[in-house]
Structures are given as C-alpha cells and as structure tokens.
Design a protein around this motif. Structure first.
Motif, PDB file in Angstrom:
ATOM      1  N   TYR A  45     -14.266  40.964  11.385  1.00 27.24           N
ATOM      2  CA  TYR A  45     -13.013  40.698  10.695  1.00 27.24           C
ATOM      3  C   TYR A  45     -13.335  40.452   9.219  1.00 27.24           C
ATOM      4  CZ  TYR A  45      -9.987  40.609  14.772  1.00 27.24           C
ATOM      5  OH  TYR A  45      -9.251  40.972  15.870  1.00 27.24           O
ATOM      6  N   VAL A  46     -12.698  41.227   8.362  1.00 25.80           N
ATOM      7  CA  VAL A  46     -13.026  41.200   6.938  1.00 25.80           C
ATOM      8  C   VAL A  46     -11.747  41.171   6.104  1.00 25.80           C
ATOM      9  CG1 VAL A  46     -15.185  42.462   7.277  1.00 25.80           C
ATOM     10  CG2 VAL A  46     -13.067  43.731   6.815  1.00 25.80           C
ATOM     11  N   PHE A  47     -11.911  40.963   4.808  1.00 26.17           N
ATOM     12  CA  PHE A  47     -10.817  41.127   3.867  1.00 26.17           C
ATOM     13  C   PHE A  47     -10.750  42.602   3.462  1.00 26.17           C
ATOM     14  CE2 PHE A  47     -12.885  36.929   2.776  1.00 26.17           C
ATOM     15  CZ  PHE A  47     -11.988  36.149   3.499  1.00 26.17           C
ATOM     16  N   PRO A  48      -9.601  43.107   3.060  1.00 20.57           N
ATOM     17  CA  PRO A  48      -9.545  44.502   2.608  1.00 20.57           C
ATOM     18  C   PRO A  48     -10.520  44.727   1.457  1.00 20.57           C
ATOM     19  CG  PRO A  48      -7.331  43.570   2.806  1.00 20.57           C
ATOM     20  CD  PRO A  48      -8.295  42.429   2.955  1.00 20.57           C
ATOM     21  N   GLY A  49     -11.281  45.790   1.537  1.00 18.88           N
ATOM     22  CA  GLY A  49     -12.239  46.055   0.468  1.00 18.88           C
ATOM     23  C   GLY A  49     -13.143  47.223   0.795  1.00 18.88           C
ATOM     24  N   GLY A  50     -13.936  47.617  -0.185  1.00 19.51           N
ATOM     25  CA  GLY A  50     -14.856  48.726   0.015  1.00 19.51           C
ATOM     26  C   GLY A  50     -15.569  49.088  -1.269  1.00 19.51           C
ATOM     27  N   ALA A 191     -12.321  30.507  15.711  1.00 22.83           N
ATOM     28  CA  ALA A 191     -12.501  31.670  16.571  1.00 22.83           C
ATOM     29  C   ALA A 191     -13.907  32.242  16.444  1.00 22.83           C
ATOM     30  CB  ALA A 191     -11.470  32.737  16.221  1.00 22.83           C
ATOM     31  N   HIS A 192     -14.440  32.198  15.237  1.00 22.35           N
ATOM     32  CA  HIS A 192     -15.815  32.664  15.027  1.00 22.35           C
ATOM     33  C   HIS A 192     -16.817  31.739  15.713  1.00 22.35           C
ATOM     34  CE1 HIS A 192     -19.554  32.908  12.439  1.00 22.35           C
ATOM     35  NE2 HIS A 192     -19.426  34.140  12.879  1.00 22.35           N
ATOM     36  N   ASP A 193     -16.612  30.442  15.569  1.00 21.89           N
ATOM     37  CA  ASP A 193     -17.522  29.477  16.184  1.00 21.89           C
ATOM     38  C   ASP A 193     -17.525  29.591  17.711  1.00 21.89           C
ATOM     39  OD1 ASP A 193     -18.183  28.534  13.705  1.00 21.89           O
ATOM     40  OD2 ASP A 193     -16.892  26.768  13.786  1.00 21.89           O
ATOM     41  N   ARG A 194     -16.401  29.998  18.276  1.00 20.31           N
ATOM     42  CA  ARG A 194     -16.302  30.167  19.727  1.00 20.31           C
ATOM     43  C   ARG A 194     -16.841  31.513  20.199  1.00 20.31           C
ATOM     44  NH1 ARG A 194     -10.043  28.032  20.423  1.00 20.31           N
ATOM     45  NH2 ARG A 194     -10.492  25.770  20.349  1.00 20.31           N
ATOM     46  N   GLY A 195     -17.241  32.357  19.268  1.00 20.31           N
ATOM     47  CA  GLY A 195     -17.763  33.677  19.628  1.00 20.31           C
ATOM     48  C   GLY A 195     -16.674  34.688  19.939  1.00 20.31           C
ATOM     49  N   GLU A 196     -15.434  34.386  19.550  1.00 21.65           N
ATOM     50  CA  GLU A 196     -14.318  35.278  19.852  1.00 21.65           C
ATOM     51  C   GLU A 196     -14.196  36.411  18.832  1.00 21.65           C
ATOM     52  OE1 GLU A 196     -11.716  31.539  21.706  1.00 21.65           O
ATOM     53  OE2 GLU A 196     -11.096  32.517  19.849  1.00 21.65           O
ATOM     54  N   ILE A 197     -14.638  36.178  17.623  1.00 18.68           N
ATOM     55  CA  ILE A 197     -14.616  37.207  16.584  1.00 18.68           C
ATOM     56  C   ILE A 197     -15.922  37.151  15.798  1.00 18.68           C
ATOM     57  CG2 ILE A 197     -12.101  37.063  16.340  1.00 18.68           C
ATOM     58  CD1 ILE A 197     -12.611  35.617  13.643  1.00 18.68           C
ATOM     59  N   THR A 198     -16.176  38.224  15.040  1.00 19.58           N
ATOM     60  CA  THR A 198     -17.350  38.278  14.168  1.00 19.58           C
ATOM     61  C   THR A 198     -16.903  38.153  12.720  1.00 19.58           C
ATOM     62  OG1 THR A 198     -18.544  39.724  15.695  1.00 19.58           O
ATOM     63  CG2 THR A 198     -19.295  39.697  13.418  1.00 19.58           C
ATOM     64  N   LEU A 199     -17.565  37.285  11.989  1.00 17.83           N
ATOM     65  CA  LEU A 199     -17.342  37.131  10.561  1.00 17.83           C
ATOM     66  C   LEU A 199     -18.672  37.297   9.841  1.00 17.83           C
ATOM     67  CD1 LEU A 199     -15.094  33.922  10.434  1.00 17.83           C
ATOM     68  CD2 LEU A 199     -14.311  36.278  10.162  1.00 17.83           C
ATOM     69  N   MET A 200     -18.681  38.070   8.765  1.00 23.26           N
ATOM     70  CA  MET A 200     -19.875  38.160   7.936  1.00 23.26           C
ATOM     71  C   MET A 200     -19.953  36.924   7.040  1.00 23.26           C
ATOM     72  SD  MET A 200     -20.261  42.239   7.090  1.00 23.26           S
ATOM     73  CE  MET A 200     -18.534  42.626   6.806  1.00 23.26           C
ATOM     74  N   THR A 201     -21.131  36.636   6.539  1.00 16.36           N
ATOM     75  CA  THR A 201     -21.373  35.396   5.806  1.00 16.36           C
ATOM     76  C   THR A 201     -20.411  35.159   4.643  1.00 16.36           C
ATOM     77  OG1 THR A 201     -23.712  35.393   6.427  1.00 16.36           O
ATOM     78  CG2 THR A 201     -23.097  34.067   4.516  1.00 16.36           C
ATOM     79  N   PRO A 202     -20.164  36.134   3.760  1.00  9.94           N
ATOM     80  CA  PRO A 202     -19.226  35.875   2.655  1.00  9.94           C
ATOM     81  C   PRO A 202     -17.807  35.578   3.141  1.00  9.94           C
ATOM     82  CG  PRO A 202     -20.569  37.803   2.203  1.00  9.94           C
ATOM     83  CD  PRO A 202     -20.788  37.462   3.638  1.00  9.94           C
ATOM     84  N   THR A 203     -17.394  36.253   4.210  1.00 11.47           N
ATOM     85  CA  THR A 203     -16.053  36.015   4.758  1.00 11.47           C
ATOM     86  C   THR A 203     -15.953  34.602   5.294  1.00 11.47           C
ATOM     87  OG1 THR A 203     -16.029  38.344   5.430  1.00 11.47           O
ATOM     88  CG2 THR A 203     -14.287  36.931   6.301  1.00 11.47           C
ATOM     89  N   ARG A 204     -16.950  34.199   6.057  1.00 14.81           N
ATOM     90  CA  ARG A 204     -16.970  32.850   6.625  1.00 14.81           C
ATOM     91  C   ARG A 204     -16.977  31.800   5.508  1.00 14.81           C
ATOM     92  NH1 ARG A 204     -18.341  29.542  11.374  1.00 14.81           N
ATOM     93  NH2 ARG A 204     -18.352  27.461  10.466  1.00 14.81           N
ATOM     94  N   ALA A 205     -17.790  32.000   4.490  1.00 14.77           N
ATOM     95  CA  ALA A 205     -17.881  31.029   3.398  1.00 14.77           C
ATOM     96  C   ALA A 205     -16.553  30.907   2.653  1.00 14.77           C
ATOM     97  CB  ALA A 205     -18.988  31.439   2.428  1.00 14.77           C
ATOM     98  N   THR A 206     -15.878  32.028   2.441  1.00 15.58           N
ATOM     99  CA  THR A 206     -14.585  32.006   1.761  1.00 15.58           C
ATOM    100  C   THR A 206     -13.545  31.275   2.594  1.00 15.58           C
ATOM    101  OG1 THR A 206     -15.103  34.114   0.686  1.00 15.58           O
ATOM    102  CG2 THR A 206     -12.785  33.429   0.725  1.00 15.58           C
ATOM    103  N   LEU A 207     -13.531  31.525   3.888  1.00 20.50           N
ATOM    104  CA  LEU A 207     -12.582  30.847   4.776  1.00 20.50           C
ATOM    105  C   LEU A 207     -12.836  29.339   4.807  1.00 20.50           C
ATOM    106  CD1 LEU A 207     -12.560  33.440   7.688  1.00 20.50           C
ATOM    107  CD2 LEU A 207     -10.636  32.905   6.175  1.00 20.50           C
TER     108      LEU A 207
END
Length: 232
Positions: A45-50, A191-207
């Motif tokens: 799960y990410v923010f829109p970007g590329g 949800a990430h901590d429960r293993g329900e979704i995947t977050l990359m490090t920058p996404t997690r830090a921003t959240l």
C-alpha cells in the motif's frame, strides 16, 4: 558479476482529507495497493507516485503554471519543477485525481485521457492542453526525500509532497494500482503491524508522523515544519 542498479528520480503525493463520517477531528490519507505483478513493492500500500519522466520537464507544462513555480523548483532540487509535475501526473494516472491544478477545458474526455496517458499513447503535456490545466504548484507541500537503499531490483530517489485531496472519487487504474483505501494513519499502521497489509519504510514513517494530526490543515503545516526542523 552483479550490475549496479541505477537510482531513478521519482515523486509521490500524500493526499489528505478530513473525514467527518468518522467523527470530529479525523484525518484520512489515500493509500493505493500496487499490483501483484510489480517487481518493486508488489501488493504494498503506497501513496500515488512514480518515476519522473523526461516529458515532465516539457516547457509547455511550465508555461501553464500560475503559482508556486519558485517553491517547486527549490523543492525539486536537481530535478526542479519536473518533480512537482510528476507528482501531479502520477496522481491522475494512478488515482484519477487532479491535484495541484485547475481544469478550465472540457472534462468530458478526462477518463479517456487518463487511459491514454497510462497506455503512453498521449503525453502529459497533451492531456494538460486538452483539459486546459493551470498548475497551482503551491498546493503541493514538499516535506521529505527518501532514497531506496542498495539491494532491491529497482531504486528511487523520491521527493515526497503532501496536499489536500481534490474533489472527486479516487479510482485505481487496475494496472499500476488495484485497490483504493482511504484510511486513518493509525488504522493503516495497525493493519501493517498485524500483518494484514504491506507498507514500505517511507510510507510507514509518513503515516507515523501523520498520527499526530487531526485535520488536513494541521497535518500539512506539521509536515512542512518537521521537514524544516530536520534540515536546520
């Protein structure tokens, strides 16, 4: 013999909205699930970007800017205005939302233009011309710069922007993105901590940072202030 992975310049936008249906003082952020076929960040799960494209530096796009050009050039660093242009373009490609701009033309072709942009049969400058876009780059607040560490098959040097979500429904494109989720920052982290979704490090830090704010205005101001303090 291993081949060095080239670091590509990229941009991403954190879209925020106040969610009255959740109760008073509730902030939501747009997250998109990447397609399972992606080599980099599959199903995350990410923010829109590329990646920033060469076409994002088209002078025809720069000519359509009505505010925020100096700020965007500074935030973009070596890639200048192209970073902001890429952030806006990627939001349209991946989520169908036009942020940081005003459409003054006929929007009846909007959906078809999005498809053509994703299929690479129309350039972003062409889309901007048909929709008669005027870019308000100061709507995007630059707040972070993350670079993928060595190891992954793809690496990016990504400028992070934040903005209030524009009106309209976010719709995944079915190719780059497969699911749209407006989540509270705390909900996504849990949800990430429960293993329900995947977050990359920058996404997690921003959240994690966004958990400190209750509304869009405070979140935008806080992200910028925190970034300035870190650079000081």
């Amino acid at each position: 013999m291993s081949r060095e992975v080239v670091v590509r310049e990229a941009a991403t936008t954190v879209l925020l909205r106040d969610a009255a249906q959740r109760g008073p003082d509730q902030l939501e952020v747009l997250l998109l699930r990447r397609h399972a076929s992606h080599v980099f960040g599959a199903n995350a799960y990410v923010f829109p970007g590329g990646a920033i494209d060469e076409a994002d530096s088209d002078t025809a796009l720069a000519a359509r800017c009505i505010s925020g050009t100096e700020q965007a050039a500074t935030a973009g660093g070596s890639v200048g205005l192209a970073a902001s242009m890429a952030a806006i373009r990627e939001c349209f490609e991946e989520a169908g939302l036009l942020v940081g701009c005003v459409a003054r033309g006929d929007e009846s072709q909007r959906d078809a233009l999005r498809v053509a942009l994703n299929d690479q049969t129309r350039a972003w400058a062409d889309v901007a011309a048909v929709l008669d876009l005027r870019f308000t780059l100061d709507d995007l607040r630059y707040f972070a710069h993350w670079t993928t560490p060595a190891g992954p098959p793809k690496r990016y040097s990504t400028r992070f922007f934040a903005a209030a979500a524009p009106d309209g429904e976010a719709l995944c494109d079915g190719h780059e993105t497969t699911h749209v989720w407006w989540a509270s920052p705390a909900e996504a982290v849990t949800a990430h901590d429960r293993g329900e979704i995947t977050l990359m490090t920058p996404t997690r830090a921003t959240l994690e940072t966004l958990r400190n704010y209750d509304n869009v205005d405070d979140a935008l101001a806080g992200l910028v202030e925190t970034a300035a303090a870190l650079r000081a």
